[in-house]
Design a protein around this motif. Structure first.
Motif, short mmCIF file in Angstrom:
data_model
loop_
_atom_site.label_atom_id
_atom_site.label_comp_id
_atom_site.label_asym_id
_atom_site.label_seq_id
_atom_site.Cartn_x
_atom_site.Cartn_y
_atom_site.Cartn_z
N ARG A 83 42.32 -7.64 46.25
CA ARG A 83 42.07 -7.54 44.82
C ARG A 83 42.78 -8.67 44.07
N GLN A 84 44.03 -8.91 44.42
CA GLN A 84 44.80 -9.98 43.78
C GLN A 84 44.19 -11.37 44.08
N LEU A 85 43.75 -11.54 45.30
CA LEU A 85 43.08 -12.81 45.65
C LEU A 85 41.85 -13.02 44.80
N LYS A 86 41.06 -11.96 44.65
CA LYS A 86 39.82 -12.04 43.86
C LYS A 86 40.14 -12.35 42.40
N ILE A 87 41.14 -11.70 41.85
CA ILE A 87 41.52 -11.91 40.45
C ILE A 87 42.03 -13.33 40.24
N LYS A 88 42.96 -13.75 41.08
CA LYS A 88 43.59 -15.05 40.89
C LYS A 88 42.63 -16.20 41.15
N SER A 89 41.81 -16.09 42.18
CA SER A 89 40.84 -17.17 42.44
C SER A 89 39.73 -17.15 41.40
N ALA B 276 49.81 -19.75 40.07
CA ALA B 276 49.86 -18.31 40.36
C ALA B 276 49.17 -18.00 41.68
N LEU B 277 48.04 -18.65 41.93
CA LEU B 277 47.31 -18.45 43.18
C LEU B 277 48.15 -18.93 44.37
N VAL B 278 48.74 -20.11 44.23
CA VAL B 278 49.56 -20.66 45.32
C VAL B 278 50.77 -19.76 45.59
N GLU B 279 51.44 -19.34 44.51
CA GLU B 279 52.61 -18.47 44.68
C GLU B 279 52.23 -17.16 45.37
N PHE B 280 51.09 -16.60 44.99
CA PHE B 280 50.66 -15.36 45.63
C PHE B 280 50.37 -15.59 47.11
N MET B 281 49.70 -16.70 47.43
CA MET B 281 49.35 -16.96 48.82
C MET B 281 50.57 -17.33 49.67
N GLU B 282 51.69 -17.62 49.01
CA GLU B 282 52.94 -17.89 49.73
C GLU B 282 53.85 -16.66 49.75
N SER B 283 53.41 -15.57 49.11
CA SER B 283 54.24 -14.36 49.02
C SER B 283 54.28 -13.61 50.35
N ASP B 284 55.32 -12.80 50.51
CA ASP B 284 55.46 -11.99 51.72
C ASP B 284 54.33 -10.97 51.84
#
Length: 140
Positions: A30-36, A100-108
């Motif tokens: 869901r977060q990937l869809k929102i951020k992208s 924000a997208l990059v930070e999310f994709m680097e998150s644990d």
């Protein structure tokens, strides 16, 4: 529900290496869809405003060359200024969405769910817009 990730011993017994909660995977998707989606929308807006700015500049130049009324030229210049002002604002918002997208994709959370996310449409779209924006912002 959960997705079990594990390995098998030589005897064929399953050993649970890690259990990834399906709710966590769903939230990551869901977060990937929102951020992208946000980044794609802002990229589309930026492209639109840049084209609009060029179109209005051409219009103003043509009006000046044709000797149009000063009031009409002033109105066209105001429209141009408005279009031009949207470019840096939208670019700044797009850069924020990219970060924000990059930070999310680097998150644990993302890294922990990466195997379960696999070849999802959401991950593919996030990678595509991420690559496009990386090229855009890293070349400045």
């Amino acid at each position: 529900r959960s997705i079990i990730q594990g390995t098998q011993t030589s005897a064929g017994n399953s050993i649970m290496a890690e259990e990834v909660d399906q709710a966590k995977v769903d939230e990551v998707l869901r977060q990937l869809k929102i951020k992208s989606g946000s980044a794609k929308r802002l990229h589309k807006e930026l492209t639109y405003y840049e084209k609009e700015k060029e179109k209005e500049q051409t219009r103003v130049n043509k009006m000046k060359a044709d000797g149009k009324d000063a009031h009409d030229i002033k109105q066209a210049e105001n429209v141009l200024a408005e279009s031009a002002s949207m470019v840096p604002e939208t670019k700044k918002a797009l850069e924020g969405a990219y970060k924000a997208l990059v930070e999310f994709m680097e998150s644990d959370d993302f890294k922990d769910s990466l195997e379960a996310v696999g070849d999802s449409k959401e991950l593919k779209e996030a990678n595509e817009i991420g690559a496009l924006l990386k090229e855009m912002f890293d070349t400045q």
